[in-house]
Design a protein around this motif. Structure first.
Motif, PDB file in Angstrom:
ATOM      1  N   LYS A 215       0.854  -1.189   0.000  1.00 14.10           N
ATOM      2  CA  LYS A 215       0.000   0.000   0.000  1.00 14.10           C
ATOM      3  C   LYS A 215       0.892   1.243   0.000  1.00 14.10           C
ATOM      4  N   ILE A 216       0.564   2.168  -0.882  1.00 10.81           N
ATOM      5  CA  ILE A 216       1.359   3.397  -0.961  1.00 10.81           C
ATOM      6  C   ILE A 216       0.978   4.296   0.220  1.00 10.81           C
ATOM      7  N   ALA A 217       1.976   4.619   1.042  1.00 15.92           N
ATOM      8  CA  ALA A 217       1.704   5.450   2.217  1.00 15.92           C
ATOM      9  C   ALA A 217       2.042   6.908   1.930  1.00 15.92           C
TER      10      ALA A 217
ATOM     11  N   ASP B 143      -0.495   6.407 -12.756  1.00 17.87           N
ATOM     12  CA  ASP B 143      -1.435   6.418 -11.629  1.00 17.87           C
ATOM     13  C   ASP B 143      -2.638   5.535 -11.961  1.00 17.87           C
ATOM     14  N   CYS B 144      -2.730   4.402 -11.270  1.00 16.89           N
ATOM     15  CA  CYS B 144      -3.873   3.482 -11.454  1.00 16.89           C
ATOM     16  C   CYS B 144      -4.597   3.312 -10.126  1.00 16.89           C
ATOM     17  N   THR B 145      -4.673   4.360  -9.347  1.00 17.72           N
ATOM     18  CA  THR B 145      -5.239   4.219  -8.005  1.00 17.72           C
ATOM     19  C   THR B 145      -6.737   4.512  -7.983  1.00 17.72           C
ATOM     20  N   GLY B 146      -7.384   4.485  -9.141  1.00 17.56           N
ATOM     21  CA  GLY B 146      -8.833   4.652  -9.164  1.00 17.56           C
ATOM     22  C   GLY B 146      -9.260   6.055  -8.761  1.00 17.56           C
ATOM     23  N   PHE B 147     -10.481   6.149  -8.197  1.00 21.60           N
ATOM     24  CA  PHE B 147     -11.038   7.465  -7.840  1.00 21.60           C
ATOM     25  C   PHE B 147     -10.126   8.255  -6.895  1.00 21.60           C
ATOM     26  N   ARG B 148      -9.260   7.562  -6.144  1.00 15.36           N
ATOM     27  CA  ARG B 148      -8.395   8.276  -5.187  1.00 15.36           C
ATOM     28  C   ARG B 148      -7.373   9.164  -5.886  1.00 15.36           C
ATOM     29  N   ALA B 149      -6.960   8.787  -7.078  1.00 18.05           N
ATOM     30  CA  ALA B 149      -6.007   9.578  -7.873  1.00 18.05           C
ATOM     31  C   ALA B 149      -4.843  10.075  -7.010  1.00 18.05           C
TER      32      ALA B 149
ATOM     33  N   SER C  86     -24.340   8.119  -8.472  1.00 20.31           N
ATOM     34  CA  SER C  86     -24.339   6.918  -7.624  1.00 20.31           C
ATOM     35  C   SER C  86     -24.724   5.712  -8.453  1.00 20.31           C
ATOM     36  N   ALA C  87     -24.283   4.563  -7.980  1.00 18.85           N
ATOM     37  CA  ALA C  87     -24.693   3.309  -8.626  1.00 18.85           C
ATOM     38  C   ALA C  87     -24.854   2.250  -7.551  1.00 18.85           C
ATOM     39  N   ILE C  88     -25.802   1.348  -7.792  1.00 12.65           N
ATOM     40  CA  ILE C  88     -25.953   0.180  -6.917  1.00 12.65           C
ATOM     41  C   ILE C  88     -25.789  -1.042  -7.801  1.00 12.65           C
TER      42      ILE C  88
ATOM     43  N   VAL D 254     -23.606   0.166  -2.793  1.00 11.86           N
ATOM     44  CA  VAL D 254     -23.731   1.517  -3.363  1.00 11.86           C
ATOM     45  C   VAL D 254     -22.339   2.067  -3.654  1.00 11.86           C
ATOM     46  N   ILE D 255     -22.175   2.615  -4.852  1.00  6.21           N
ATOM     47  CA  ILE D 255     -20.890   3.209  -5.257  1.00  6.21           C
ATOM     48  C   ILE D 255     -21.157   4.675  -5.596  1.00  6.21           C
ATOM     49  N   LYS D 256     -20.341   5.569  -5.046  1.00  8.80           N
ATOM     50  CA  LYS D 256     -20.511   7.006  -5.338  1.00  8.80           C
ATOM     51  C   LYS D 256     -19.447   7.449  -6.344  1.00  8.80           C
TER      52      LYS D 256
ATOM     53  N   ALA E 211      -2.080   9.420 -15.817  1.00  5.67           N
ATOM     54  CA  ALA E 211      -3.253   8.826 -15.153  1.00  5.67           C
ATOM     55  C   ALA E 211      -3.979   7.914 -16.137  1.00  5.67           C
ATOM     56  N   VAL E 212      -4.238   6.699 -15.701  1.00  6.22           N
ATOM     57  CA  VAL E 212      -4.949   5.729 -16.534  1.00  6.22           C
ATOM     58  C   VAL E 212      -6.117   5.180 -15.720  1.00  6.22           C
ATOM     59  N   GLY E 213      -7.271   5.068 -16.354  1.00  2.00           N
ATOM     60  CA  GLY E 213      -8.435   4.515 -15.649  1.00  2.00           C
ATOM     61  C   GLY E 213      -9.150   5.564 -14.828  1.00  2.00           C
ATOM     62  N   LEU E 214      -9.747   5.133 -13.739  1.00  2.00           N
ATOM     63  CA  LEU E 214     -10.604   6.033 -12.962  1.00  2.00           C
ATOM     64  C   LEU E 214      -9.835   7.224 -12.392  1.00  2.00           C
TER      65      LEU E 214
ATOM     66  N   SER F 133     -20.660   1.952 -21.278  1.00  2.92           N
ATOM     67  CA  SER F 133     -19.590   1.001 -20.898  1.00  2.92           C
ATOM     68  C   SER F 133     -18.245   1.326 -21.552  1.00  2.92           C
ATOM     69  N   THR F 134     -17.781   2.547 -21.358  1.00  5.36           N
ATOM     70  CA  THR F 134     -16.615   3.006 -22.112  1.00  5.36           C
ATOM     71  C   THR F 134     -15.296   3.005 -21.329  1.00  5.36           C
ATOM     72  N   SER F 135     -15.340   2.758 -20.006  1.00 13.08           N
ATOM     73  CA  SER F 135     -14.133   2.969 -19.192  1.00 13.08           C
ATOM     74  C   SER F 135     -12.982   2.041 -19.562  1.00 13.08           C
ATOM     75  N   ILE F 136     -13.295   0.764 -19.729  1.00 14.44           N
ATOM     76  CA  ILE F 136     -12.197  -0.169 -20.018  1.00 14.44           C
ATOM     77  C   ILE F 136     -11.643   0.089 -21.419  1.00 14.44           C
ATOM     78  N   HIS F 137     -12.516   0.490 -22.316  1.00 14.18           N
ATOM     79  CA  HIS F 137     -12.041   0.903 -23.644  1.00 14.18           C
ATOM     80  C   HIS F 137     -11.052   2.066 -23.505  1.00 14.18           C
ATOM     81  N   MET F 138     -11.404   3.046 -22.660  1.00 14.92           N
ATOM     82  CA  MET F 138     -10.521   4.214 -22.526  1.00 14.92           C
ATOM     83  C   MET F 138      -9.191   3.841 -21.853  1.00 14.92           C
TER      84      MET F 138
HETATM   85  C1  LIG Z   1     -20.910   1.778 -11.364  1.00 12.81           C
HETATM   86  C2  LIG Z   1     -19.807   1.519 -12.326  1.00 12.81           C
HETATM   87  C3  LIG Z   1     -20.048   0.778 -13.494  1.00 12.81           C
HETATM   88  C4  LIG Z   1     -19.060   0.560 -14.425  1.00 12.81           C
HETATM   89  N1  LIG Z   1     -19.334  -0.122 -15.569  1.00 12.81           N
HETATM   90  C5  LIG Z   1     -18.389  -0.252 -16.515  1.00 12.81           C
HETATM   91  C6  LIG Z   1     -18.668  -0.897 -17.740  1.00 12.81           C
HETATM   92  O1  LIG Z   1     -19.768  -1.358 -17.984  1.00 12.81           O
HETATM   93  N2  LIG Z   1     -17.671  -0.989 -18.665  1.00 12.81           N
HETATM   94  C7  LIG Z   1     -16.441  -0.469 -18.447  1.00 12.81           C
HETATM   95  O2  LIG Z   1     -15.591  -0.554 -19.317  1.00 12.81           O
HETATM   96  N3  LIG Z   1     -16.145   0.123 -17.266  1.00 12.81           N
HETATM   97  C8  LIG Z   1     -17.080   0.247 -16.307  1.00 12.81           C
HETATM   98  N4  LIG Z   1     -16.778   0.874 -15.129  1.00 12.81           N
HETATM   99  C9  LIG Z   1     -15.430   1.380 -14.905  1.00 12.81           C
HETATM  100  C10 LIG Z   1     -14.501   0.268 -14.486  1.00 12.81           C
HETATM  101  O3  LIG Z   1     -14.983  -0.287 -13.306  1.00 12.81           O
HETATM  102  C11 LIG Z   1     -13.158   0.862 -14.286  1.00 12.81           C
HETATM  103  O4  LIG Z   1     -12.769   1.462 -15.466  1.00 12.81           O
HETATM  104  C12 LIG Z   1     -12.145  -0.233 -13.909  1.00 12.81           C
HETATM  105  O5  LIG Z   1     -12.490  -0.770 -12.668  1.00 12.81           O
HETATM  106  C13 LIG Z   1     -10.744   0.271 -13.881  1.00 12.81           C
HETATM  107  O6  LIG Z   1     -10.513   1.024 -12.799  1.00 12.81           O
HETATM  108  P1  LIG Z   1      -9.087   1.432 -12.268  1.00 12.81           P
HETATM  109  O7  LIG Z   1      -8.094   0.331 -12.359  1.00 12.81           O
HETATM  110  O8  LIG Z   1      -8.747   2.740 -12.852  1.00 12.81           O
HETATM  111  O9  LIG Z   1      -9.493   1.658 -10.753  1.00 12.81           O
HETATM  112  P2  LIG Z   1      -9.922   0.590  -9.647  1.00 12.81           P
HETATM  113  O10 LIG Z   1     -10.521  -0.636 -10.218  1.00 12.81           O
HETATM  114  O11 LIG Z   1     -10.714   1.376  -8.642  1.00 12.81           O
HETATM  115  O12 LIG Z   1      -8.531   0.206  -9.048  1.00 12.81           O
HETATM  116  C14 LIG Z   1      -7.763   1.105  -8.264  1.00 12.81           C
HETATM  117  C15 LIG Z   1      -6.808   0.294  -7.449  1.00 12.81           C
HETATM  118  O13 LIG Z   1      -5.912   1.161  -6.777  1.00 12.81           O
HETATM  119  C16 LIG Z   1      -5.696   0.626  -5.500  1.00 12.81           C
HETATM  120  N5  LIG Z   1      -5.207   1.656  -4.576  1.00 12.81           N
HETATM  121  C17 LIG Z   1      -5.849   2.795  -4.178  1.00 12.81           C
HETATM  122  N6  LIG Z   1      -5.095   3.451  -3.288  1.00 12.81           N
HETATM  123  C18 LIG Z   1      -3.957   2.729  -3.122  1.00 12.81           C
HETATM  124  C19 LIG Z   1      -2.789   2.881  -2.304  1.00 12.81           C
HETATM  125  N7  LIG Z   1      -2.638   3.912  -1.451  1.00 12.81           N
HETATM  126  N8  LIG Z   1      -1.820   1.947  -2.414  1.00 12.81           N
HETATM  127  C20 LIG Z   1      -1.945   0.879  -3.243  1.00 12.81           C
HETATM  128  N9  LIG Z   1      -3.025   0.681  -4.016  1.00 12.81           N
HETATM  129  C21 LIG Z   1      -4.010   1.602  -3.957  1.00 12.81           C
HETATM  130  C22 LIG Z   1      -7.048   0.065  -5.077  1.00 12.81           C
HETATM  131  O14 LIG Z   1      -6.901  -0.888  -4.056  1.00 12.81           O
HETATM  132  C23 LIG Z   1      -7.512  -0.556  -6.388  1.00 12.81           C
HETATM  133  O15 LIG Z   1      -7.096  -1.892  -6.516  1.00 12.81           O
HETATM  134  C24 LIG Z   1     -17.757   1.081 -14.189  1.00 12.81           C
HETATM  135  C25 LIG Z   1     -17.504   1.794 -13.008  1.00 12.81           C
HETATM  136  C26 LIG Z   1     -18.501   2.018 -12.101  1.00 12.81           C
HETATM  137  C27 LIG Z   1     -18.204   2.814 -10.852  1.00 12.81           C
END
Ligand SMILES: Cc1cc2nc3c(=O)[nH]c(=O)nc-3n(C[C@H](O)[C@H](O)[C@H](O)COP(=O)(O)OP(=O)(O)OC[C@H]3O[C@@H](n4cnc5c(N)ncnc54)[C@H](O)[C@@H]3O)c2cc1C
Length: 339
Positions: free
Chosen positions: A22-24, A53-59, A81-83, A150-152, A168-171, A181-186
């Motif tokens: 885990k990145i501190a 940067d692949c840390t998702g919404f935390r960026a 939001s999504a459920i 629930v996901i915000k 930055a790649v991904g979320l 459904s475009t995120s994985i494509h992007m």
């Molecule tokens: C409701 C919803 C529906 C979706 N539907 C689709 C769809 O139909 N088609 C599609 O293509 N995409 C969809 N997506 C998007 C898809 O889920 C994301 O594009 C995909 O998960 C890639 O995300 P990511 O790797 O950028 O982030 P994440 O999957 O969130 O991964 C981020 C990673 O970073 C790690 N991390 C965070 N902080 C730290 C830290 N301090 N140290 C180490 N690791 C850390 C986390 O543990 C996690 O493993 C959807 C997203 C949502 C929210």
């Protein structure tokens, strides 16, 4: 999940080393502000020249460290939001995902071989999490196999997707709601773009600018396409849909709507993901019909047009008749190992 596993195996096979942790903390160079190293919770330091940067919404790198900035698009795409809930499969999977409009958002139903993925995307301004969960559970087929979750999220984009020595790649780069459904494509597009512009001999600002420009154009086009689904609705039966129908939209989308609604013209720009047929399907599917058509159309006699269309129909039928049924294809080429 399978794609992530595939990428990991592929990368490790080509010499990548995976470090679990885990990145501190993120350390920067004093002079340039470039990222110098990641400090893991166990104290280990991971140094590098380029960071993705692949840390998702935390960026964690692109935003929390580099303060790159976020352009909020939630006034155009108000769902926040999504459920998600999975259900048992009760029939053979149909070969498409369904997107079903609801009072304050929409529902997805994704048939897989072993289960069905369901979800509700909604705007929390118009419906509570509890009511949204109830709405979703009342509109699923088959018994749930997990607890609804629930996901915000916030729709928008990072102001730069490549900033200093961080890409930055991904979320972490931004989020467009999943209606198309475009995120994985992007993600895939960002990987290809980074490979094409890879800074093998050091970072060149022109490459950074090109990366950012291409990513921006791609995201803007997809954003407009998704907004279109909401904007051209004729629904007025809830506050959510009334907002969508009357909201201001980006000038780029207004231009596309004006072009089509006047004379049926549609253009695909550069490498954009959605082609003319997708734009036409959503515009006409939502009831937007062109007022006029191009005069060149009148040069074709109705009988000639009819024969042309019959030809297309016959060609499609001939092809379809030779194809296996969806489930036969799936069983033959990609049968789930979980079955
Ligand atoms: C409701 C919803 C529906 C979706 N539907 C689709 C769809 O139909 N088609 C599609 O293509 N995409 C969809 N997506 C998007 C898809 O889920 C994301 O594009 C995909 O998960 C890639 O995300 P990511 O790797 O950028 O982030 P994440 O999957 O969130 O991964 C981020 C990673 O970073 C790690 N991390 C965070 N902080 C730290 C830290 N301090 N140290 C180490 N690791 C850390 C986390 O543990 C996690 O493993 C959807 C997203 C949502 C929210």
């Amino acid at each position: 999940s399978l794609y992530a596993k595939f990428l990991r195996k592929f990368a490790e096979h080509h010499g990548m080393t995976r470090i679990e942790g885990k990145i501190a903390d993120v350390l920067q160079h004093d002079d340039s502000g470039n990222i110098k190293a990641l400090k893991l919770e166990n104290g280990e330091l991971v140094e590098g020249d380029l960071f993705i940067d692949c840390t998702g919404f935390r960026a964690l790198l692109i935003e929390q460290t580099l303060n790159t900035g976020f352009e909020d698009w939630s006034h155009w795409l108000p769902c926040d939001s999504a459920i998600a809930v999975q259900t048992e499969a009760i029939q053979q999977p149909i070969p498409y995902t369904r997107s079903i409009a609801h009072q304050s958002g929409w529902q997805w139903r994704i048939p897989l071989q072993t289960r069905t993925g369901n979800g509700l995307v909604f705007c929390s301004k118009y419906i509570s999490d509890a009511d949204a969960t109830e709405l979703l559970l009342n509109n699923i087929e088959g018994a749930p196999i997990n607890q609804p979750r629930v996901i915000k999220f916030k729709t928008g984009t990072r102001r730069q997707h490549w900033n200093k020595n961080c890409v930055a790649v991904g979320l972490s780069s931004g989020f467009l709601e999943p209606l198309e459904s475009t995120s994985i494509h992007m993600i895939q597009r960002s990987i290809v773009r980074l490979l094409q512009l890879f800074p093998a001999h050091g970072i060149i600002q022109a490459d950074v600018d090109e990366f950012n420009q291409q990513t921006k154009i791609e995201m803007d086009n997809i954003r407009d396409f998704i907004i279109l689904h909401y904007k051209v609705t004729d629904r007025e039966d809830s506050r959510f849909w009334r907002y969508c129908k009357n909201m201001p939209i980006p000038a780029s989308l207004q231009h596309r709507i004006d072009m089509f609604s006047q004379s049926g013209k549609v253009y695909k720009y550069g490498n954009e993901l959605f082609g003319e047929s997708s734009w036409i399907q959503v515009m006409m599917g939502q009831g937007l019909m062109p007022k006029e058509y191009h005069p060149i159309v009148d040069l074709m006699e109705p009988a000639e047009l009819q024969s042309f269309l019959n030809n297309i129909k016959a060609t499609v039928k001939r092809k379809v008749d030779t194809l296996p049924a969806h489930n036969d294809f799936v069983q033959h080429y990609c049968k789930s190992t979980a079955m």
